[in-house]
Write an enzyme that holds these catalytic residues in place. Structure first.
Site, PDB file in Angstrom:
ATOM      1  N   GLY A   1       2.644   2.373  -2.980  1.00  0.00           N
ATOM      2  CA  GLY A   1       2.842   2.614  -4.194  1.00  0.00           C
ATOM      3  C   GLY A   1       3.615   1.728  -5.021  1.00  0.00           C
ATOM      4  O   GLY A   1       4.176   2.075  -6.325  1.00  0.00           O
ATOM      5  N   THR A   2       3.646   0.470  -4.706  1.00  0.00           N
ATOM      6  CA  THR A   2       4.400  -0.475  -5.149  1.00  0.00           C
ATOM      7  C   THR A   2       3.908  -0.668  -6.865  1.00  0.00           C
ATOM      8  O   THR A   2       4.941  -0.805  -7.856  1.00  0.00           O
ATOM      9  CB  THR A   2       4.525  -1.968  -4.620  1.00  0.00           C
ATOM     10  OG1 THR A   2       3.249  -2.215  -4.563  1.00  0.00           O
ATOM     11  CG2 THR A   2       5.115  -1.843  -3.393  1.00  0.00           C
ATOM     12  N   ARG A   3       2.611  -0.754  -7.041  1.00  0.00           N
ATOM     13  CA  ARG A   3       2.265  -0.689  -8.505  1.00  0.00           C
ATOM     14  C   ARG A   3       2.714   0.163  -9.339  1.00  0.00           C
ATOM     15  O   ARG A   3       3.115   0.186 -10.490  1.00  0.00           O
ATOM     16  CB  ARG A   3       0.778  -1.209  -8.586  1.00  0.00           C
ATOM     17  CG  ARG A   3       0.106  -1.286  -9.732  1.00  0.00           C
ATOM     18  CD  ARG A   3       0.450  -2.228 -10.692  1.00  0.00           C
ATOM     19  NE  ARG A   3       0.412  -3.677  -9.901  1.00  0.00           N
ATOM     20  CZ  ARG A   3       0.969  -4.680 -10.547  1.00  0.00           C
ATOM     21  NH1 ARG A   3       1.633  -4.625 -11.716  1.00  0.00           N
ATOM     22  NH2 ARG A   3       0.911  -5.823 -10.012  1.00  0.00           N
TER      23      ARG A   3
ATOM     24  N   LYS B   1      -6.459   1.734  -6.691  1.00  0.00           N
ATOM     25  CA  LYS B   1      -5.440   2.442  -6.052  1.00  0.00           C
ATOM     26  C   LYS B   1      -5.950   4.012  -5.934  1.00  0.00           C
ATOM     27  O   LYS B   1      -6.638   4.429  -6.858  1.00  0.00           O
ATOM     28  CB  LYS B   1      -4.366   2.693  -7.195  1.00  0.00           C
ATOM     29  CG  LYS B   1      -3.767   1.117  -7.646  1.00  0.00           C
ATOM     30  CD  LYS B   1      -3.172   0.329  -6.279  1.00  0.00           C
ATOM     31  CE  LYS B   1      -2.933  -1.155  -7.025  1.00  0.00           C
ATOM     32  NZ  LYS B   1      -2.465  -1.987  -5.873  1.00  0.00           N
ATOM     33  N   GLY B   2      -5.799   4.566  -5.030  1.00  0.00           N
ATOM     34  CA  GLY B   2      -6.581   6.002  -4.482  1.00  0.00           C
ATOM     35  C   GLY B   2      -7.925   5.816  -3.997  1.00  0.00           C
ATOM     36  O   GLY B   2      -8.647   6.910  -4.412  1.00  0.00           O
ATOM     37  N   ARG B   3      -8.064   4.752  -3.357  1.00  0.00           N
ATOM     38  CA  ARG B   3      -9.138   4.801  -2.622  1.00  0.00           C
ATOM     39  C   ARG B   3      -9.574   5.856  -1.633  1.00  0.00           C
ATOM     40  O   ARG B   3      -8.667   6.441  -1.045  1.00  0.00           O
ATOM     41  CB  ARG B   3      -9.509   3.315  -2.071  1.00  0.00           C
ATOM     42  CG  ARG B   3      -9.751   2.279  -2.571  1.00  0.00           C
ATOM     43  CD  ARG B   3      -9.903   1.074  -1.471  1.00  0.00           C
ATOM     44  NE  ARG B   3     -10.157  -0.083  -2.298  1.00  0.00           N
ATOM     45  CZ  ARG B   3      -9.231  -1.151  -2.475  1.00  0.00           C
ATOM     46  NH1 ARG B   3      -7.995  -0.702  -2.009  1.00  0.00           N
ATOM     47  NH2 ARG B   3      -9.329  -2.123  -3.278  1.00  0.00           N
ATOM     48  N   LYS B   4     -10.683   6.379  -1.492  1.00  0.00           N
ATOM     49  CA  LYS B   4     -11.123   7.357  -0.197  1.00  0.00           C
ATOM     50  C   LYS B   4     -10.749   6.512   1.108  1.00  0.00           C
ATOM     51  O   LYS B   4     -11.349   5.385   1.360  1.00  0.00           O
ATOM     52  CB  LYS B   4     -12.399   7.642  -0.316  1.00  0.00           C
ATOM     53  CG  LYS B   4     -12.846   8.767   0.319  1.00  0.00           C
ATOM     54  CD  LYS B   4     -14.370   8.981   0.336  1.00  0.00           C
ATOM     55  CE  LYS B   4     -14.990  10.269   1.273  1.00  0.00           C
ATOM     56  NZ  LYS B   4     -14.043  10.284   2.440  1.00  0.00           N
TER      57      LYS B   4
ATOM     58  N   LYS C   1       0.771  -1.058  -0.111  1.00  0.00           N
ATOM     59  CA  LYS C   1       0.011   0.030  -0.069  1.00  0.00           C
ATOM     60  C   LYS C   1       0.695   1.264   0.013  1.00  0.00           C
ATOM     61  O   LYS C   1       0.390   2.377   0.534  1.00  0.00           O
ATOM     62  CB  LYS C   1      -1.093   0.195   1.094  1.00  0.00           C
ATOM     63  CG  LYS C   1      -1.991  -0.986   1.256  1.00  0.00           C
ATOM     64  CD  LYS C   1      -2.678  -1.600   0.236  1.00  0.00           C
ATOM     65  CE  LYS C   1      -3.439  -0.292  -0.499  1.00  0.00           C
ATOM     66  NZ  LYS C   1      -3.980  -0.606  -1.887  1.00  0.00           N
TER      67      LYS C   1
ATOM     68  N   SER D   1      -4.638   3.241   4.380  1.00  0.00           N
ATOM     69  CA  SER D   1      -4.896   2.576   3.136  1.00  0.00           C
ATOM     70  C   SER D   1      -5.257   0.923   3.261  1.00  0.00           C
ATOM     71  O   SER D   1      -5.936   0.646   2.453  1.00  0.00           O
ATOM     72  CB  SER D   1      -3.722   2.916   2.328  1.00  0.00           C
ATOM     73  OG  SER D   1      -3.683   2.264   1.397  1.00  0.00           O
TER      74      SER D   1
HETATM   75  N1  LIG Z   1       0.461   7.370  -9.763  1.00  0.00           N
HETATM   76  C1  LIG Z   1      -0.452   6.886  -8.923  1.00  0.00           C
HETATM   77  N2  LIG Z   1      -1.563   6.205  -9.363  1.00  0.00           N
HETATM   78  C2  LIG Z   1      -2.348   5.554  -8.143  1.00  0.00           C
HETATM   79  N3  LIG Z   1      -1.864   5.125  -6.942  1.00  0.00           N
HETATM   80  C3  LIG Z   1      -0.762   5.534  -6.517  1.00  0.00           C
HETATM   81  C4  LIG Z   1       0.063   6.641  -7.519  1.00  0.00           C
HETATM   82  N4  LIG Z   1       1.072   7.022  -6.917  1.00  0.00           N
HETATM   83  C5  LIG Z   1       1.249   6.311  -5.610  1.00  0.00           C
HETATM   84  N5  LIG Z   1      -0.092   5.665  -5.759  1.00  0.00           N
HETATM   85  C6  LIG Z   1      -0.401   5.040  -4.146  1.00  0.00           C
HETATM   86  O1  LIG Z   1      -0.423   3.815  -4.274  1.00  0.00           O
HETATM   87  C7  LIG Z   1      -1.011   3.067  -3.387  1.00  0.00           C
HETATM   88  C8  LIG Z   1      -1.446   1.588  -3.461  1.00  0.00           C
HETATM   89  O2  LIG Z   1      -0.057   0.932  -3.335  1.00  0.00           O
HETATM   90  P1  LIG Z   1       0.379  -0.384  -3.720  1.00  0.00           P
HETATM   91  O3  LIG Z   1       0.196  -0.639  -5.231  1.00  0.00           O
HETATM   92  O4  LIG Z   1       1.671  -0.650  -3.318  1.00  0.00           O
HETATM   93  O5  LIG Z   1      -0.763  -1.262  -3.156  1.00  0.00           O
HETATM   94  S1  LIG Z   1      -0.605  -2.898  -3.031  1.00  0.00           S
HETATM   95  O6  LIG Z   1       0.165  -3.170  -1.949  1.00  0.00           O
HETATM   96  O7  LIG Z   1      -0.029  -3.340  -4.328  1.00  0.00           O
HETATM   97  O8  LIG Z   1      -1.979  -3.558  -2.915  1.00  0.00           O
HETATM   98  C9  LIG Z   1      -2.343   3.857  -3.372  1.00  0.00           C
HETATM   99  O9  LIG Z   1      -2.878   4.024  -2.061  1.00  0.00           O
HETATM  100  P2  LIG Z   1      -4.256   4.736  -1.620  1.00  0.00           P
HETATM  101  O10 LIG Z   1      -4.396   5.954  -2.062  1.00  0.00           O
HETATM  102  O11 LIG Z   1      -4.401   4.298  -0.153  1.00  0.00           O
HETATM  103  O12 LIG Z   1      -5.249   3.611  -2.358  1.00  0.00           O
HETATM  104  C10 LIG Z   1      -1.944   5.328  -3.869  1.00  0.00           C
HETATM  105  O13 LIG Z   1      -1.715   6.379  -2.870  1.00  0.00           O
END
Ligand SMILES: Nc1ncnc2c1ncn2[C@@H]1O[C@H](COP(=O)(O)OS(=O)(=O)O)[C@@H](OP(=O)(O)O)[C@H]1O
Length: 526
Positions: free
Chosen positions: A287-289, A488-491, A285, A376
């Site tokens: 930002g790995t993706r 990604k980017g949930r409320k 959570k 998150s």
């Molecule tokens: N560019 C961009 N677009 C969308 N989201 C972004 C981006 N950069 C960072 N993030 C943040 O990534 C958070 C999700 O983290 P992960 O991808 O590591 O999640 S996971 O562990 O694979 O489920 C996700 O967390 P949440 O906002 O809490 O949903 C995002 O804040």
């Protein structure tokens, strides 16, 4: 005993049993609910849509004695394996770290990829099937040994095209030629064929084509498959082998150009599957993706899209490195192959396994404010439970706090944010500031290019800000944008300020220690 009395006794026994059943039912229901929640929680830890890797049906069985990579399958219990069940107080953690020098993985049976890269099997097949057709100067046409239809032929260019990913508009004449070559053959030799069933695919590994041209040791020739009677119809452009982010394919045939691709690779014959030389190990959570997808913009980076969970999941690990290798994309020797699985960071035996595979592997860790990370994680859990129509969704406070008002330090999500307790198990690790990455991905990406020893390539033009999502997305060739999905980017839920304050106090000493270990400060409120 009268008949009436007897009946009453029976009735009361029945009602007693019913009562007992009712009691039993309630506890069973509770147990089931608990099991359901637990399984939801487990699910939750594989939430990334790319985490659902389907196991290869023909995955080789792994046995230690046959393990050509010389890995041990279990943990050797070295000191850097902090037991998962034990949360060290900060002082105990510092004391333990100071007693023990940095972990030394040299004694592991490590092998560097550079020594002898494992290659996919490209040996020529001694059982070359009957070639049916003309072989002209540039192209060869032959029948597939495992036809997917009554007439199933392949056209292969003798010119080396390593993979459909490397096609660009310069290859259009070649593709046209392949197409007319195929059609010409069919119009003169076979009745009743359907031109709509002509398609281009990546040649599957170990297929006849690869075997036939095995001497050239090329996997992924561009091939034309003609499915004359079959059902397999798809547009002429590249169903397989082309990651969607790199595709700007729309429905136009041959529009497979992408300026990020190296245009000339025709002389490089070393395109093959290689084990990763870089892994994004976590944190979940943070930002790995987004990090993986953004890094993939670099032409010398080859990403593994799915979370493989190879090193943390016993079932997968037991399939051996052959299986792991099989999951890798094709790459050149100069490429960096990256896998990401956030569970690696917190799983005690993973570092040892990774370094045993490759002692000089580069590790990337992205972290964000531990409290935001925790929320998150909860937002994801709650959303998954809601999606599965779970009746009982605990509140954030219920999950992270004990009845006495203390932070539940055994809660998995709480622990994942304690970066300091996992960090010292890793070497050659680069840490990315996940909060910074959201606002300015480029600066963090440039540092990674440097860390990986790659020429700087990713630039501002690769990104565009999506105001609705509140995140940067990848700018596509047609000036559109490709953003991460809605997971990604949930409320985030509103959390009471006192709870936030408590959490901040809880994490603060660990954060400070983490800054010290990393040698860098992060702007996390204390
Ligand atoms: N560019 C961009 N677009 C969308 N989201 C972004 C981006 N950069 C960072 N993030 C943040 O990534 C958070 C999700 O983290 P992960 O991808 O590591 O999640 S996971 O562990 O694979 O489920 C996700 O967390 P949440 O906002 O809490 O949903 C995002 O804040």
């Amino acid at each position: 005993m009268s008949k009436y009395q007897n009946k009453t006794t029976v009735q009361s026994r029945v009602s007693l049993q019913r009562n007992q059943y009712r009691i039993l039912d309630a506890s069973t229901r509770n147990r089931r609910l608990r099991q359901m929640l637990e399984s939801l929680e487990r699910d939750n830890f594989h939430e990334d849509p790319h985490a659902n890797l389907v196991m290869h049906k023909k995955a080789p069985k792994f046995e230690d004695k046959n393990n050509k990579f010389g890995l041990s399958s279990g943990s050797t219990g070295r000191r850097y394996n902090l037991p998962r069940s034990r949360l060290l107080s900060l002082n105990a953690l510092i004391e333990e770290d100071s007693k023990n020098p940095a972990p030394n993985y040299l004694s592991l049976n490590a092998r560097s990829l550079g020594d002898k890269p494992p290659t996919a099997n490209c040996a020529p097949n001694p059982h070359i099937p009957n070639i049916q057709t003309p072989v002209d100067a540039k192209l060869a046409l032959f029948k597939d040994i495992r036809p997917a239809a009554e007439h199933h032929y392949l056209v292969i260019p003798k010119e080396h095209v390593p993979n459909v990913k490397y096609l660009n508009k310069n290859n259009i004449p070649l593709l046209e030629e392949m197409k007319s070559f195929a059609l010409n053959y069919f119009s003169t030799n076979i009745n009743n064929y359907d031109v709509n069933k002509l398609s281009i695919e990546k040649l599957p590994k170990r297929s006849f084509g690869v075997q036939l041209f095995g001497l050239l040791c090329l996997i992924g020739f561009v091939t034309f498959y003609l499915f004359l009677m079959g059902d397999l119809i798809h547009p002429i452009c590249f169903k397989l082998g082309l990651p969607t982010n790199r595709s700007d394919l729309a429905s136009l045939p041959y529009k497979c150009t992408n300026s990020n691709f190296p245009l000339q690779v025709t002389n490089n014959r070393s395109l093959t599957k290689r084990l990763p030389n870089c892994i994004i190990v976590g944190a979940r959570k943070c930002g790995t993706r987004a990090l993986l997808e953004f890094l993939d913009i670099h032409p010398q980076i080859r990403k593994v899209t799915d979370e493989l969970h190879f090193f943390d999941d016993e079932r997968k690990y037991n399939l051996g490195l052959d299986w792991y290798l099989e999951q890798m994309p094709l790459s050149l020797e100069s490429d960096v192959v990256i896998e990401k699985t956030p569970a690696y960071f917190v799983t005690e035996y993973v570092p040892e396994r990774i370094y045993a595979m490759n002692g000089s592997i580069k590790i990337i860790l992205i972290v964000r404010d531990p409290v935001t990370r925790l929320i998150s994680d909860y937002a994801q859990l709650a959303s998954n439970r809601k999606a599965k129509k779970a009746r009982n969704i605990e509140s954030f406070e219920e999950l992270i706090m004990l009845a006495n008002g203390k932070i539940n330090s055994n809660h998995k999500a709480i622990r994942i944010s304690l970066y300091a307790i996992y960090f010292s198990r890793w070497i050659k690790i680069h840490v990315v500031d996940g909060d910074q990455f959201v606002y300015d991905p480029l600066s963090e990406l440039q540092k990674i290019e440097d860390f990986l020893g790659l020429p700087s390539h990713i630039n501002r033009d690769n990104f565009t800000y999506n105001t609705t999502k509140g995140f940067y997305c990848i700018r596509t060739e047609d000036n559109g944008q490709r953003c991460l999905n809605k997971n990604k980017g949930r409320k985030h839920p509103d959390i009471h300020p006192l709870v936030i304050q408590k959490l901040r106090r809880f994490y603060d000493p660990y954060n400070k220690y983490f800054y010290k270990l990393v040698g860098r400060k992060f702007a996390w409120p204390g």
